[in-house]
Design an enzyme around this catalytic site. Structure first.
Site, PDB file in Angstrom:
ATOM      1  N   GLU A  57    -101.002 -15.203 114.041  1.00  0.00           N
ATOM      2  CA  GLU A  57    -101.613 -16.421 114.573  1.00  0.00           C
ATOM      3  C   GLU A  57    -103.136 -16.363 114.487  1.00  0.00           C
ATOM      4  O   GLU A  57    -103.787 -17.345 114.109  1.00  0.00           O
ATOM      5  CB  GLU A  57    -101.185 -16.634 116.040  1.00  0.00           C
ATOM      6  N   CYS A  89    -102.563 -14.270 121.529  1.00  0.00           N
ATOM      7  CA  CYS A  89    -102.364 -15.338 120.543  1.00  0.00           C
ATOM      8  C   CYS A  89    -102.231 -16.695 121.225  1.00  0.00           C
ATOM      9  O   CYS A  89    -102.712 -17.704 120.720  1.00  0.00           O
ATOM     10  CB  CYS A  89    -101.129 -15.037 119.697  1.00  0.00           C
ATOM     11  N   ALA A 158     -74.328   8.435 100.185  1.00  0.00           N
ATOM     12  CA  ALA A 158     -73.779   8.284  98.838  1.00  0.00           C
ATOM     13  C   ALA A 158     -72.490   9.097  98.781  1.00  0.00           C
ATOM     14  O   ALA A 158     -72.458  10.247  99.225  1.00  0.00           O
ATOM     15  CB  ALA A 158     -74.768   8.783  97.789  1.00  0.00           C
ATOM     16  N   SER A 172     -74.556  18.012  95.629  1.00  0.00           N
ATOM     17  CA  SER A 172     -74.543  16.547  95.747  1.00  0.00           C
ATOM     18  C   SER A 172     -75.535  15.876  94.805  1.00  0.00           C
ATOM     19  O   SER A 172     -75.752  14.672  94.894  1.00  0.00           O
ATOM     20  CB  SER A 172     -74.860  16.138  97.191  1.00  0.00           C
ATOM     21  N   TRP A 174     -76.276  14.771  91.131  1.00  0.00           N
ATOM     22  CA  TRP A 174     -76.408  13.539  91.907  1.00  0.00           C
ATOM     23  C   TRP A 174     -75.076  12.819  91.853  1.00  0.00           C
ATOM     24  O   TRP A 174     -74.468  12.708  90.767  1.00  0.00           O
ATOM     25  CB  TRP A 174     -77.512  12.631  91.366  1.00  0.00           C
ATOM     26  N   ARG A 188     -86.266   3.687 102.754  1.00  0.00           N
ATOM     27  CA  ARG A 188     -87.034   4.427 103.754  1.00  0.00           C
ATOM     28  C   ARG A 188     -88.278   3.656 104.186  1.00  0.00           C
ATOM     29  O   ARG A 188     -88.735   3.785 105.322  1.00  0.00           O
ATOM     30  CB  ARG A 188     -87.452   5.784 103.195  1.00  0.00           C
ATOM     31  N   ASP A 204     -80.801  20.615  99.996  1.00  0.00           N
ATOM     32  CA  ASP A 204     -81.499  19.727  99.060  1.00  0.00           C
ATOM     33  C   ASP A 204     -83.022  19.840  99.081  1.00  0.00           C
ATOM     34  O   ASP A 204     -83.669  19.392  98.141  1.00  0.00           O
ATOM     35  CB  ASP A 204     -81.134  18.264  99.361  1.00  0.00           C
ATOM     36  N   GLY A 294     -76.474  15.128 107.293  1.00  0.00           N
ATOM     37  CA  GLY A 294     -75.246  15.140 106.499  1.00  0.00           C
ATOM     38  C   GLY A 294     -74.040  14.607 107.249  1.00  0.00           C
ATOM     39  O   GLY A 294     -74.170  13.830 108.209  1.00  0.00           O
TER      40      GLY A 294
END
Length: 360
Positions: A57, A89, A158, A172, A174, A188, A204, A294
């Protein structure tokens, strides 16, 4: 000139488009967009660009200047009444001489709420409800945070067609293809925090950042009940991280991490209680969390019934094996008790598919 509901929706859709420009940068504040018009002509636009910067505003009113007097202001969220990092505002709208305010939805934040009453008292005409559904969806995490007193929680995973998150050896990389992984990584930037368990870090060594200059990296929340995390882990590259642990943690490791300026939160028992964790994160004003794994971590959020949204990426591969990890936890005894996603949408990434939906 009397405005129709259809006219209001046209301008409000423009304001919603503007508001989304602040995605990933306004938390813990909401995304807000504003359009100021005289008749059919737009004389100013504004949006909340980032936390600590001008509210939408104020930005739009500064652009409009004296032309704001007698105009109509469209805002995706109720104008705030309080003075914080930026001016009120509602007071700015009154001083500018705005004749009418069209607001998509009321503000669920009790501290900011009340701008509508202040505007009405000043003689400004008020309309509420134009594109309300879209406005609430835009700031779904903000509404959950204030209405349910906890962060908005989304699960992202996944999996193979048979529901495995990795092979029995933990491999994992991929499961999904490059296009699906890029889309998943960009999610993200929408959330204020990203959360994983220690097993994900050990297997990972993830970065957990957005790698996009336009959006800030989320807070990295790592659940590690015994502080097994390697000191050279990528998630410990700076202090934008929170290690959540328990009384079972190594005191030596705890001192090493504290000496590096790594924030820690220690729960007194042997396990990390999800409900108490969410309460703690709420006190830290974490509006939204993207849970990335996980399997046991996913299961714990499902068991506690605090998952609001799910992003499930599937690839056309069969992993098999009784020991291959899948979503853990206690699970349900009857199919009728299983959370069933609503408002489901699907998106394809070549031969991969994303199923997205809400648990309530």
């Amino acid at each position: 000139m009397v405005r129709s509901a259809r006219d209001d929706e046209v301008f409000m859709r423009d304001a919603l488009r503007l508001a989304k420009k602040g995605e990933g940068r306004t938390s813990p504040n909401p995304m807000v967009g504003v359009v100021i018009s005289r008749g059919e002509r737009v004389i100013a636009r504004g949006y909340h660009r980032a936390f600590g910067m001008l509210h939408a505003e104020i930005e739009a009113l500064r652009i409009a200047g004296k032309r704001a007097r007698g105009a109509t202001l469209y805002t995706t969220l109720e104008p705030c009444r309080h003075v914080g990092k930026t001016p009120s505002c509602a007071d700015a709208i009154i001083r500018a001489g705005i004749r009418r305010v069209v607001c998509a939805t009321r503000d669920p934040n009790g501290i900011a709420r009340g701008g509508i009453e202040k505007l009405r008292k000043a003689g400004i005409r008020i309309s509420i409800g134009a594109c309300e559904k879209g406005a609430r969806e835009l700031n779904e995490a903000f509404f959950i945070f204030h209405e349910k007193n906890r962060p908005f929680v989304a699960l992202k995973f996944a999996a193979s067609l048979d529901g495995k998150l990795a092979t029995r050896t933990g491999d994992s990389k991929w499961i999904t293809n490059r296009e699906a992984r890029k889309y998943a990584r960009n999610l993200r930037g929408v959330y204020q925090a990203v959360l994983v368990g220690i097993n994900t870090v050990l297997s990972d060594d993830p970065h957990l950042g957005v790698r996009e200059k336009r959006k800030r990296d989320p807070l990295r929340v790592i659940l590690d009940s015994q502080l097994h995390i390697p000191l050279k882990s990528k998630v410990l590259r700076d202090s934008n991280v929170l290690l959540v642990t328990t009384a079972r943690a190594s005191q030596k490791k705890k001192k090493l991490l504290e000496a590096r300026g790594i924030p820690l939160h220690v729960f007194p028992g042997a396990r990390i209680p999800i409900g108490q964790l969410l309460s703690f994160l709420r006190r830290k004003e974490v509006i939204s969390i993207l849970v990335e794994g996980g399997g046991e971590i996913f299961g714990s959020f499902v068991d506690e019934k605090v998952a609001d949204k799910v992003y499930a990426f599937y690839a056309p591969v069969l992993i098999g094996g009784d020991c291959a990890p899948s979503i853990g936890g206690r699970g349900v005894r009857r199919l009728g008790a299983a959370p069933r996603l609503k408002n489901v949408t699907m998106k394809s990434f070549k031969d991969n598919v994303l199923i997205e939906g809400y648990t309530r």
